[in-house]
Design a protein around this motif. Structure first.
Motif, PDB file in Angstrom:
ATOM      1  N   GLY A  33       0.960  -1.237  -0.134  1.00  0.00           N
ATOM      2  CA  GLY A  33       0.387  -0.158   0.056  1.00  0.00           C
ATOM      3  C   GLY A  33       0.341   1.057  -0.351  1.00  0.00           C
ATOM      4  N   ALA A  34       0.092   2.091   0.523  1.00  0.00           N
ATOM      5  CA  ALA A  34       0.764   3.603  -0.016  1.00  0.00           C
ATOM      6  C   ALA A  34       1.164   4.015   1.785  1.00  0.00           C
ATOM      7  CB  ALA A  34      -0.222   3.883  -0.006  1.00  0.00           C
ATOM      8  N   ALA A  35       2.492   4.803   1.379  1.00  0.00           N
ATOM      9  CA  ALA A  35       3.283   5.306   2.567  1.00  0.00           C
ATOM     10  C   ALA A  35       3.729   6.914   1.931  1.00  0.00           C
ATOM     11  CB  ALA A  35       4.559   4.001   3.193  1.00  0.00           C
ATOM     12  N   SER A  36       4.050   7.379   3.221  1.00  0.00           N
ATOM     13  CA  SER A  36       4.696   8.468   3.223  1.00  0.00           C
ATOM     14  C   SER A  36       6.055   8.609   4.222  1.00  0.00           C
ATOM     15  CB  SER A  36       3.488  10.093   3.013  1.00  0.00           C
ATOM     16  OG  SER A  36       3.726   9.813   4.520  1.00  0.00           O
ATOM     17  N   LYS A 224       6.501  16.119  -4.189  1.00  0.00           N
ATOM     18  CA  LYS A 224       6.733  15.584  -4.018  1.00  0.00           C
ATOM     19  C   LYS A 224       6.786  13.478  -4.808  1.00  0.00           C
ATOM     20  CE  LYS A 224       5.269  15.818   0.796  1.00  0.00           C
ATOM     21  NZ  LYS A 224       5.583  15.054   2.068  1.00  0.00           N
ATOM     22  N   ALA A 225       8.215  13.331  -4.285  1.00  0.00           N
ATOM     23  CA  ALA A 225       8.761  12.170  -5.365  1.00  0.00           C
ATOM     24  C   ALA A 225       8.124  10.872  -5.233  1.00  0.00           C
ATOM     25  CB  ALA A 225      10.267  11.586  -5.111  1.00  0.00           C
ATOM     26  N   ARG A 226       7.712   9.954  -6.374  1.00  0.00           N
ATOM     27  CA  ARG A 226       6.680   8.671  -5.875  1.00  0.00           C
ATOM     28  C   ARG A 226       8.121   8.042  -6.006  1.00  0.00           C
ATOM     29  NH1 ARG A 226       1.518   6.916  -5.526  1.00  0.00           N
ATOM     30  NH2 ARG A 226       0.615   5.185  -6.313  1.00  0.00           N
ATOM     31  N   ILE A 227       7.888   7.417  -4.973  1.00  0.00           N
ATOM     32  CA  ILE A 227       8.887   5.631  -5.285  1.00  0.00           C
ATOM     33  C   ILE A 227       7.464   4.286  -5.182  1.00  0.00           C
ATOM     34  CG2 ILE A 227      10.144   3.996  -4.164  1.00  0.00           C
ATOM     35  CD1 ILE A 227      10.321   8.159  -3.391  1.00  0.00           C
ATOM     36  N   ALA A 228       8.063   3.448  -6.938  1.00  0.00           N
ATOM     37  CA  ALA A 228       7.050   2.305  -7.177  1.00  0.00           C
ATOM     38  C   ALA A 228       7.803   1.242  -7.029  1.00  0.00           C
ATOM     39  CB  ALA A 228       6.002   2.704  -8.129  1.00  0.00           C
ATOM     40  N   THR A 229       6.552   0.534  -6.062  1.00  0.00           N
ATOM     41  CA  THR A 229       7.447  -1.181  -5.383  1.00  0.00           C
ATOM     42  C   THR A 229       6.462  -1.886  -6.474  1.00  0.00           C
ATOM     43  OG1 THR A 229       6.441  -1.359  -3.160  1.00  0.00           O
ATOM     44  CG2 THR A 229       8.446   0.298  -3.958  1.00  0.00           C
ATOM     45  N   ASP A 230       7.374  -3.297  -6.345  1.00  0.00           N
ATOM     46  CA  ASP A 230       5.858  -4.004  -6.632  1.00  0.00           C
ATOM     47  C   ASP A 230       3.635  -4.559  -5.932  1.00  0.00           C
ATOM     48  OD1 ASP A 230       7.529  -5.241  -8.422  1.00  0.00           O
ATOM     49  OD2 ASP A 230       8.324  -6.723  -7.080  1.00  0.00           O
ATOM     50  N   ALA A 231       4.928  -3.690  -4.720  1.00  0.00           N
ATOM     51  CA  ALA A 231       3.049  -3.975  -3.810  1.00  0.00           C
ATOM     52  C   ALA A 231       2.893  -1.895  -2.837  1.00  0.00           C
ATOM     53  CB  ALA A 231       3.442  -5.057  -2.691  1.00  0.00           C
ATOM     54  N   GLY A 232       3.085  -1.644  -3.706  1.00  0.00           N
ATOM     55  CA  GLY A 232       3.067  -0.406  -2.658  1.00  0.00           C
ATOM     56  C   GLY A 232       3.985   0.578  -3.184  1.00  0.00           C
ATOM     57  N   HIS A 233       3.866   1.630  -3.447  1.00  0.00           N
ATOM     58  CA  HIS A 233       4.504   3.241  -3.090  1.00  0.00           C
ATOM     59  C   HIS A 233       4.644   4.417  -2.002  1.00  0.00           C
ATOM     60  CE1 HIS A 233      -0.005   5.107  -3.757  1.00  0.00           C
ATOM     61  NE2 HIS A 233       1.363   6.147  -2.246  1.00  0.00           N
ATOM     62  N   VAL A 234       5.980   5.014  -2.339  1.00  0.00           N
ATOM     63  CA  VAL A 234       6.326   5.949  -0.998  1.00  0.00           C
ATOM     64  C   VAL A 234       6.393   7.133  -1.637  1.00  0.00           C
ATOM     65  CG1 VAL A 234       7.818   6.734   0.275  1.00  0.00           C
ATOM     66  CG2 VAL A 234       7.464   4.821   0.477  1.00  0.00           C
ATOM     67  N   GLU A 235       5.635   8.194  -0.852  1.00  0.00           N
ATOM     68  CA  GLU A 235       5.836   9.711  -1.358  1.00  0.00           C
ATOM     69  C   GLU A 235       6.721  10.420  -0.495  1.00  0.00           C
ATOM     70  OE1 GLU A 235       2.064  11.275  -1.555  1.00  0.00           O
ATOM     71  OE2 GLU A 235       1.376  10.445  -3.257  1.00  0.00           O
TER      72      GLU A 235
END
Length: 433
Positions: A33-36, A224-235
Motif C-alpha cells: 500500500g501507500a506510505a509517506s 513529492k517524489a513517488r517511489i513505486a514498488t511491486d506492492a505499494g509506493h512511497v511519497e
C-alpha cells in the motif's frame, strides 16, 4: 535482464560463509500500500543503512526500501577490508585533483575508518573487527613502488606503515607469488554481513522504517517524489539512490558513470594448523594485480579468497573453478583443500575509481561506485547524504566535485567496451607486463 534477479534467489542472501555465520537475521516486512516519509532511501546496503541511521537519529522520518534483504548486495558479500584513504592512491589523487584536494580526500578516508569503528562500538556490533591490511607486491618493480609510497604517506600525510622486504613479507604471508609489500596497521578487516545487519538493527531502533522484498521499479520525480514498488509506493520529499551496482535503470545519469561488475570469493574448509601456510598474523591482504586478489583467514581458520571478475549479467556456472586459478597461484600448497563455499557479488566502479556522489534532481541524491573500497566509503557516504539533506553538505560536495566522466558508450554500451579493456589489462597481469 535485471542484476537484482539474475544470479540470486529472491528475498534471500547468497549461500556464502558470511550468511552461514551471520547469526540471527533481523526481519522486516514488505511494503504494502501507500506510505509517506521525509526521505525515501532505495537500497539496504552500507550506504542506505548508514543514511537511514543518521537521518533517523536526527529525527527525520525515513523509509528504506530493499529489494531482497538488508545486506543482500556487495555490502554483505565483499572481502571485508576497511582500507585507508581512498581507492586511488594519494600520488594518483595529487595528480588528479591537486595537493590540497588530495589531502582532503585522505582526511575523509581517515574519517571513514573512524566512523565505522565508532558505529561498531556504539551499537555493539559483533563483526569480528581486526586491525591490519597488507599490500602485496608481485614484482621487484612493484615492491619498490610500494616502499616508495609508504615513505610518501609517512612524509606527506604523517601516516606510518610498516615496510616489508621479501623475507619479512614471507614471514607474514608464505606465498611464492609475493616479493615484498607493506602492512597498514591502521586499516582493518571484518565480517561485512554482520556489520550490515547491525547497522539495520541500529537504524530500526532509531526509528527508520525498513521494508524488505520491496523492489523499486519506478521513481517519479516531483515536489513529492513517488517511489513505486511491486506492492505499494512511497511519497517523499527527498529520495536517496543507494543501490550501487544494482541500480539498474532507475537513474540514467548515474548509470552512465557507475558500472556494475561481478567479483567472486571462495571459503576453504577450516585449515587448522595449515592456516600458518597462508598467514602467520590475523591480517588481510590485497595484491597489486589489475584484477586484485584479496584474502584473509576467517574466525574458524578458513581461507577467504577473492579473485576473478566478470562484466556481464550472469555469474559463471562454476565459481569455484574461476577463483581456484588465482588462489592456487598464490597458494599452490592448497591444491588438495576443499572449498566449502563459493559466491559472487555485484559491486560498481567508476572511470576514475573514486566514489560518485551527485545531486541527480532537485530533491534527489545518489552515492555509489566505490570501486572495491566500499566498507568505509559507503558507510561514510550514507552519513554525508544524511548531512546534505539536512543542509550540511561540505563532505558531500567534496566528493561531488571529483571528476566523474561517463563510461564510453554510456549506460547502453559500457559493458562490452569495459569487458574488452578489462580483458586486456588482465592479460597484461598474466604475462607480467
Amino acid at each position: 535482464m535485471n542484476l537484482l534477479f539474475s544470479n540470486d534467489k529472491r528475498g534471500s542472501h547468497p549461500d556464502s560463509w558470511y550468511a552461514a555465520t551471520a547469526g540471527d537475521y533481523p526481519q522486516f516486512d514488505n511494503l504494502k500500500g501507500a506510505a509517506s516519509a521525509d526521505v525515501c532511501i532505495i537500497g539496504g546496503g552500507f550506504t542506505g543503512l548508514s543514511a537511514a541511521l543518521h537521518l533517523a537519529q536526527a529525527g527525520v522520518d525515513v523509509v528504506l526500501l530493499e529489494a531482497h534483504r538488508v545486506g543482500f548486495g556487495a555490502s554483505g558479500r565483499n572481502g571485508g577490508q576497511l582500507g585507508s584513504g581512498q581507492r586511488q592512491d594519494q600520488e594518483t589523487l595529487e595528480a588528479m585533483v591537486g595537493h590540497d584536494a588530495a589531502h582532503r580526500m585522505w582526511d575523509l578516508g581517515q574519517d571513514a575508518k573512524a566512523l565505522v569503528r565508532d558505529l561498531i562500538a556504539k551499537h555493539s556490533i559483533d563483526c569480528a573487527l581486526k586491525d591490519g591490511v597488507a599490500w602485496a607486491a608481485t614484482s621487484d618493480k612493484s615492491t619498490a613502488w610500494t616502499h616508495g609510497y609508504a615513505e610518501h604517506l609517512a612524509k606527506h600525510y604523517n601516516y606510518p606503515v610498516e615496510i616489508l622486504n621479501r623475507q619479512q613479507f614471507h614471514s607474514l604471508c608464505p606465498s611464492p607469488d609475493y616479493q615484498g609489500g607493506m602492512l597498514d596497521k591502521g586499516a582493518a578487516h571484518l565480517h561485512p554481513l554482520r556489520l550490515a545487519l547491525g547497522l539495520a538493527r541500529a537504524a530500526a531502533d532509531a526509528g527508520a522504517r525498513i521494508y524488505e522484498r520491496a523492489h523499486v521499479h519506478h521513481v517519479k520525480p516531483g515536489g513529492k517524489a513517488r517511489i513505486a514498488t511491486d506492492a505499494g509506493h512511497v511519497e517523499a520529499d527527498h529520495v536517496i539512490f543507494a543501490a550501487n551496482g544494482y541500480l539498474g535503470g532507475l537513474n540514467r545519469k548515474v548509470a552512465a558513470r557507475v558500472m556494475p561488475i561481478n567479483n567472486f570469493i571462495v571459503a576453504t574448509k577450516p585449515l587448522g594448523p595449515r592456516a600458518a601456510d597462508v598467514l602467520t598474523r590475523d591480517v588481510a591482504v590485497a595484491d597489486d594485480k589489475f584484477v586484485v586478489n584479496y584474502f584473509r583467514l576467517s574466525e574458524d581458520k578458513r581461507l577467504l579468497f577473492g579473485g576473478g571478475e566478470s562484466y556481464g549479467y550472469r555469474f559463471p556456472s562454476d565459481i569455484r573453478a574461476v577463483v581456484s586459478k588465482p588462489m592456487l597461484k598464490v597458494f599452490p600448497s592448497l591444491k588438495d583443500v576443499e572449498l566449502d563455499y563459493a559466491w559472487g557479488g555485484t559491486l560498481a566502479i567508476t572511470v576514475k575509481r573514486m566514489p560518485h556522489l551527485a545531486r541527480v534532481g532537485p530533491n534527489m541524491l545518489s552515492a555509489s561506485g566505490y570501486s572495491g573500497h566500499g566498507v568505509g566509503n559507503a558507510i561514510q557516504a550514507g552519513r554525508l547524504l544524511a548531512e546534505a539533506i539536512k543542509g550540511q553538505s561540505n563532505g558531500f560536495d567534496a566528493f561531488a566535485a571529483l571528476p566523474s566522466p561517463s563510461f564510453p558508450g554510456g549506460a547502453g554500451l559500457r559493458s562490452p567496451l569495459l569487458a574488452l579493456a578489462m580483458t586486456w589489462f588482465a592479460m597484461r597481469d598474466r604475462f607480467g607486463l
